[in-house]
Design an enzyme around this catalytic site. Structure first.
Site, mmCIF file in Angstrom:
data_model
loop_
_atom_site.group_PDB
_atom_site.id
_atom_site.type_symbol
_atom_site.label_atom_id
_atom_site.label_comp_id
_atom_site.label_asym_id
_atom_site.label_seq_id
_atom_site.Cartn_x
_atom_site.Cartn_y
_atom_site.Cartn_z
ATOM 1 N N GLY A 40 30.037 0.939 22.069
ATOM 2 C CA GLY A 40 28.997 0.850 21.117
ATOM 3 C C GLY A 40 27.615 1.223 21.832
ATOM 4 N N GLY A 42 24.398 0.302 20.425
ATOM 5 C CA GLY A 42 23.175 -0.399 19.978
ATOM 6 C C GLY A 42 22.540 -0.837 21.068
ATOM 7 C CB ALA A 44 24.533 -5.126 23.255
ATOM 8 N N GLY A 45 24.899 -2.125 23.909
ATOM 9 C CA GLY A 45 25.603 -1.195 24.433
ATOM 10 C C GLY A 45 24.774 -0.058 25.336
ATOM 11 C CG HIS A 266 18.060 -12.552 6.052
ATOM 12 N ND1 HIS A 266 17.007 -12.715 5.055
ATOM 13 C CD2 HIS A 266 17.707 -12.141 7.298
ATOM 14 C CE1 HIS A 266 15.782 -12.318 6.035
ATOM 15 N NE2 HIS A 266 16.036 -12.354 7.191
ATOM 16 C CB SER A 284 11.418 -7.935 7.825
ATOM 17 O OG SER A 284 11.046 -9.072 8.676
ATOM 18 N NE ARG A 330 16.632 -14.680 9.629
ATOM 19 C CZ ARG A 330 16.710 -13.746 10.366
ATOM 20 N NH1 ARG A 330 18.001 -13.370 10.982
ATOM 21 N NH2 ARG A 330 15.756 -13.025 10.858
ATOM 22 C CG HIS A 422 20.877 -10.491 8.361
ATOM 23 N ND1 HIS A 422 20.572 -9.193 7.968
ATOM 24 C CD2 HIS A 422 20.322 -10.925 9.344
ATOM 25 C CE1 HIS A 422 19.723 -9.070 8.943
ATOM 26 N NE2 HIS A 422 19.355 -9.829 9.727
ATOM 27 C CB SER A 461 20.202 -10.513 16.816
ATOM 28 O OG SER A 461 21.205 -9.604 16.950
#
Ligand SMILES: Cc1cc2nc3c(=O)[nH]c(=O)nc-3n(C[C@H](O)[C@H](O)[C@H](O)COP(=O)(O)OP(=O)(O)OC[C@H]3O[C@@H](n4cnc5c(N)ncnc54)[C@H](O)[C@@H]3O)c2cc1C
Ligand code: SF4
Ligand code: FES
Lengths: 657, 257
Positions: A40, A42, A44-45, A266, A284, A330, A422, A461
């Site tokens: 990954g 993203g 994080a990766g 969401h 959003s 949410r 979501h 997140s």
């Protein structure tokens, strides 16, 4: 096996420092001989892979898109939290920690959440240094806005494209390491299985999505940063390719899967318009800063939204939750929307939508701007134009997106929105070091279960992905690899690789040989419907029990009647999708089992059997203060429990009134 | 907004792999809703092909909301189709009428070889970024985020350039196959921000050299790139890039001075 979270000793605020002071380190000379696989790219990766490269490790990073820059993190809109207290409104590390813990309905591990809050400030520093163009005030300092579930302004943002800008920063850092030769990126490569040697994660089998060939890669440790599994519902705000395969295959090789049933729905997404729909689009949460949510008070209201006078509108969030109003978390906002629509007050042709209205914000901002510009007695049109300018500055790209999809202009008519799947709080179980129950296998970002409990707050997140990747895993992986400095490069000729590759080959052949009549999407949509209806915003014992049987039947049909055209040894997107859906079919069942086991309501997990007289989620702390961690066994999943303890917080009935 | 259904004829480029010769195939799709997105219309076509036992059309898409830059279709002679400032995943079928014929091709450019049907290889863009499209700031070494104020104007201008999604439409639309707009977006973003200052010279020079190696053509100031860019990246950035380049090659002395 007893779950040991390996939380360091000491006071909460000292734990991470204590850990860093005492964890083992790997010398630069030894780092040069060690390899790490990262699945990954993203937030994080990419942040992890870049940081590993900077430290001197040899990194192989994988993604299924054609470029690491296209990971799903790119789509994050609203912002990223950090306890900088730049707004001088009383924010602190403790408050960010506390609100995240409370937002998660007291179902996360305090020590992890606390560390997240501690690291939040460093993330903003790092991203600014990379040239991320965050929003700024006229004085040149960073701007903040508020998000749901909080009463301070701590969200940093780059218009409505925060994820894009953060990811491009991390992608730049990653490409810089590619240039140094420390990182190799394998795009259009999909991990299909994990190779375990002597009880340790040592490699992967991937499919080259262009040639269709299976390839083997080995390393001393494997880090999963493969994102969330919201696409088990078919329709979600996730990108089309998001999937659970890397995590699921790792689960089947020994990593426990935690809190599978915690799914975030969401509240503000563009509603479904037809059967052909391939995904849902988020509007959003930041819009709830300025937009007011309402439905007509009258069930068979025929007038246009703008013609309905205030006394005939029900601003139901403001009515039910006066202190947080439109900014409740949410899960609360989603259930409230569902409640109104189920009761028959929904709007639009499908009646499955509520209004998100900016008319008043436009007026309010217009007046402020007119005042600033010293315009005396501005007429209504001037106020409107000025106000639209401000709203456009803040949310322009979201408004444009809304108009493209619906053909309606949200500056003129209120948006119509409805909740959609979501984010998945559940994921691979990890300890304080972000290591799974399988030694040498780490999980970071959305694919782990850590930090958000039963409900994630907005803008947290991105914060978690980057805290994990930039600031946590670079330390904890060293502590693990310190044992491996004498281990030479792992050979991909090891029999374990032969064995796993053979299994993958057979699985692919089996799929291709079904030669049935129905497409992957057909089955995926059916699965999505079962999950949404029976393991969605509201769950009960009867529905969940039925869902398990239905999923089992569907799975059987899938393996009997699936049709995948094309060949194995060439580019074949249908085959790629089929493998992902095959794993979703297994995961879906686990989610229902997990939801069935958790007889309480908490956060996003709403069990109809457990609610307060006002219809709010009712936790049952004495029975369910645990993380559920499922162990895969041939004969069925076995539940283990990590009991949660609370040092700094006192679980209370969450109230946003 | 009134919704309607339509029947369409599609002429789609089919190509087995990089080395095969491609050709147009004609398909008919029925009952397409005006509310669908263009890619959802392709999902319908693919479902139909699967039912007929044929190979579905391969195309890239992921976010389907105009931000990841994956989608890349050349529709009736225009990158991303008829709408201004739009990715093809955000194109909706209300742009078409019953009976229309639509021609769909992949990006065509020497630096973006076709790998199957409408899918191309854009890894050249990654290598251009690799050559310098970043600020070298190791993890953990950053000062406080508010230590260096950046004017709102600079931050906004940098943002406008940073909004590039790396889709490659600018290259596909350019008769020279130039990547000037893409490169200029990154160069400008980092040139407007103080954080990008230290590597200003090497960045622009190295990125442009890499682009040449990848087979992207030279900028002829034609302007198709700006017209087709889904994110409205301004051609003014190319002028900025050129100034940065001149500054880099004419001034002497170390970086950042
Ligand atoms: C529309 C939208 C808006 C959002 N807005 C916000 C926001 O404003 N603030 C916020 O905090 N959060 C937001 N979120 C949530 C947040 O964006 C995600 O949770 C987060 O970006 C996940 O990051 P990640 O790095 O864990 O995974 P991802 O970004 O999903 O990356 C996953 C990576 O794994 C790779 N991968 C997956 N499986 C495999 C495999 N088998 N083999 C090889 N590679 C694989 C993919 O190619 C990709 O590179 C939003 C989410 C959505 C959907
Ligand atoms: S400059 Fe525009 S057209 Fe070119 S890659 Fe970026 S977003 Fe796409
Ligand atoms: S699919 Fe992501 S931009 Fe079109």
């Amino acid at each position: 096996m007893v779950l040991d979270a390996k939380v360091p000793q000491g006071e909460m605020k000292d734990k991470w420092q204590n850990y860093k002071d005492h964890c083992r380190l790997v010398s630069p000379a030894n780092k040069r001989n060690l390899e790490i696989i990262v699945i990954g790219t993203g937030l994080a990766g990419a942040s992890a892979a870049a940081s590993f490269g900077e430290l001197g490790y040899n990194v192989k990073a994988f993604c299924f898109q054609d470029s690491p820059r296209r990971a799903h993190s790119i789509a994050a809109q609203g912002g990223i939290n950090a306890a900088k207290n730049y707004s001088n409104d009383g924010d602190s590390i403790f408050r960010l920690f506390y609100e995240t813990e409370k937002g998660g309905d007291f179902r996360s591990r305090e020590s992890n959440t606390y560390r997240l809050a501690q690291l939040s400030g460093n993330i903003i520093d790092q991203c600014v240094a990379q040239g991320v163009p965050f929003a700024r005030e006229y004085g040149g300092l960073l701007a903040n806005r508020s998000f749901g579930g909080t009463q301070v302004s701590r969200t940093f943002y780059a218009r409505g494209q925060t994820g894009q800008q953060l990811l491009l920063g991390a992608y730049g850092a990653l490409q810089r390491q590619v240039a140094t030769g420390k990182v190799t990126v394998y795009s259009r490569h999909e991990m299909l299985d994990l190779v375990v040697i002597d009880g340790k994660a040592r490699g992967i089998i991937v499919r080259n999505l262009v040639t269709g060939k299976l390839e083997r890669y080995s390393a001393h440790a494997v880090v999963l940063a493969s994102g969330g599994y919201g696409n088990v519902y078919f329709l979600s705000t996730n990108a089309m390719g998001c999937n659970v395969t890397a995590a699921w295959k790792s689960h089947k090789r020994g990593a426990y899967f935690a809190n599978a049933c915690y799914t975030q729905i969401h509240p503000t997404c563009i509603p479904v318009s037809g059967d052909y729909q391939s995904k849902l689009t988020l509007m959003s949460e930041s819009l709830r800063n300025d937009g007011r949510i309402w439905v007509p008070k009258n069930k068979d209201e025929k007038r246009k939204a703008s013609e309905i006078p205030p006394e005939d509108r029900d601003y139901y969030l403001e009515r039910r939750y006066p202190s947080f109003g439109n900014l409740v978390p949410r899960d609360v906002a989603s259930r409230a929307a569902k409640e109104r629509c189920d009761a028959g007050y929904g709007v639009g042709t499908t009646k499955q939508a509520v209004y998100l209205d900016f008319a008043e914000a436009i007026k309010r901002y217009g007046k402020m701007e007119a005042h600033k510009a010293a315009i005396e007695n501005p007429d209504e049109q001037t106020i409107r134009n000025l106000g639209m300018g401000v709203v456009k500055d803040k949310y322009g790209n979201l408004f444009a997106m809304y108009e493209k999809i619906t053909g309606e202009n949200p500056y003129e008519v209120p948006m119509r929105i409805y909740p959609a799947v979501h984010y998945t709080m559940g994921g691979l179980w990890v300890d304080y070091e972000l290591e799974t129950t399988l030694p040498g296998l780490f999980a970071i970002g959305e694919c782990n279960f850590s930090d958000h409990g039963a409900n994630r707050l907005g803008a947290s997140s991105l914060m978690q992905g980057l805290a994990d990747g930039y600031f946590i895993i670079p330390y904890t992986i060293g502590n693990y690899l310190a044992d491996d400095i004498k281990t030479p490069a792992i050979s991909t000729k090891h029999p374990a690789f032969d064995e796993v590759e053979k299994e993958v080959t057979e699985r692919i052949q089996k799929l291709m040989n079904i030669k049935g009549t129905k497409s992957v999407d057909h089955f995926h949509k059916m699965l999505g419907k079962i999950m949404w209806d029976k393991c969605g915003m509201s769950r009960n014992e009867k529905g969940l029990t039925e869902a398990i049987t239905e999923i089992q039947q569907l799975r059987e049909e899938f393996w009997k009647d699936l049709r995948i055209p094309g060949e194995i040894d060439s580019m074949n997107p249908e085959l790629d999708k089929a493998q992902r859906v095959a794993d979703f079919m297994e995961l879906g069942e686990l989610m229902c089992r997990d939801a069935l086991d958790r007889k309480e309501s908490c956060g996003a997990h709403f069990r109809e059997e457990s609610q307060t007289p006002e219809g709010e989620a009712l936790r049952i702390d004495d029975q369910f203060s645990y993380v559920s961690a499922w162990e895969y066994k041939k004969e069925g999943e076995e539940l283990h429990k990590e009991n949660l303890t609370f040092e700094l917080t006192h679980p209370s009935q969450r109230s946003y009134k | 907004m009134e919704h309607y259904k339509m029947n369409l004829t599609l002429k789609v480029w089919r190509q087995k792999d990089k080395d095969s010769k491609g050709r147009f195939e004609t398909y008919h799709v029925k009952d397409i809703s005006s509310e669908m997105s263009f890619l959802e219309m392709f999902d319908v076509l693919n479902e139909q092909l699967i039912q007929e036992g044929k190979d579905p059309v391969a195309f890239d898409s992921d976010c389907r909301e105009g931000i990841c830059g994956a989608c890349s279709m050349y529709v009736d002679g225009r990158a991303h189709g008829p709408w201004q400032r739009n990715t093809v995943c955000q194109l909706h079928m209300r742009a078409y009428r019953d009976g229309d014929t639509i021609v769909v091709e992949p990006w065509r450019s020497a630096a973006f070889p076709v790998i199957k049907d409408l899918t191309v290889d854009r890894s050249a863009f990654d290598r251009v970024i690799e050559a310098g499209g970043y600020v070298s700031a190791n993890t953990g070494s950053a000062p406080d985020a508010n230590a260096i104020p950046v004017s709102k104007w600079a931050a906004e201008t940098a943002f406008d350039a940073a909004a590039c999604i790396g889709c490659g439409a600018c290259v596909a639309a350019c008769p020279n196959g130039s990547a000037a707009l893409f490169i200029s977006a990154k160069v400008a973003q980092l040139a407007y921000l103080p954080q990008g200052d230290a590597e200003r010279k090497t960045r622009v020079v190295n990125m442009m050299e890499q682009a040449k190696k990848e087979g992207f053509g030279n900028c002829g100031s034609i302007g198709n790139c700006e017209a087709e860019c889904p994110k409205g990246i301004s051609i003014g950035n190319i002028a900025k890039r050129n100034r940065e380049y001149m500054r880099a090659v004419t001034s002497t002395g170390p970086e950042g001075i």
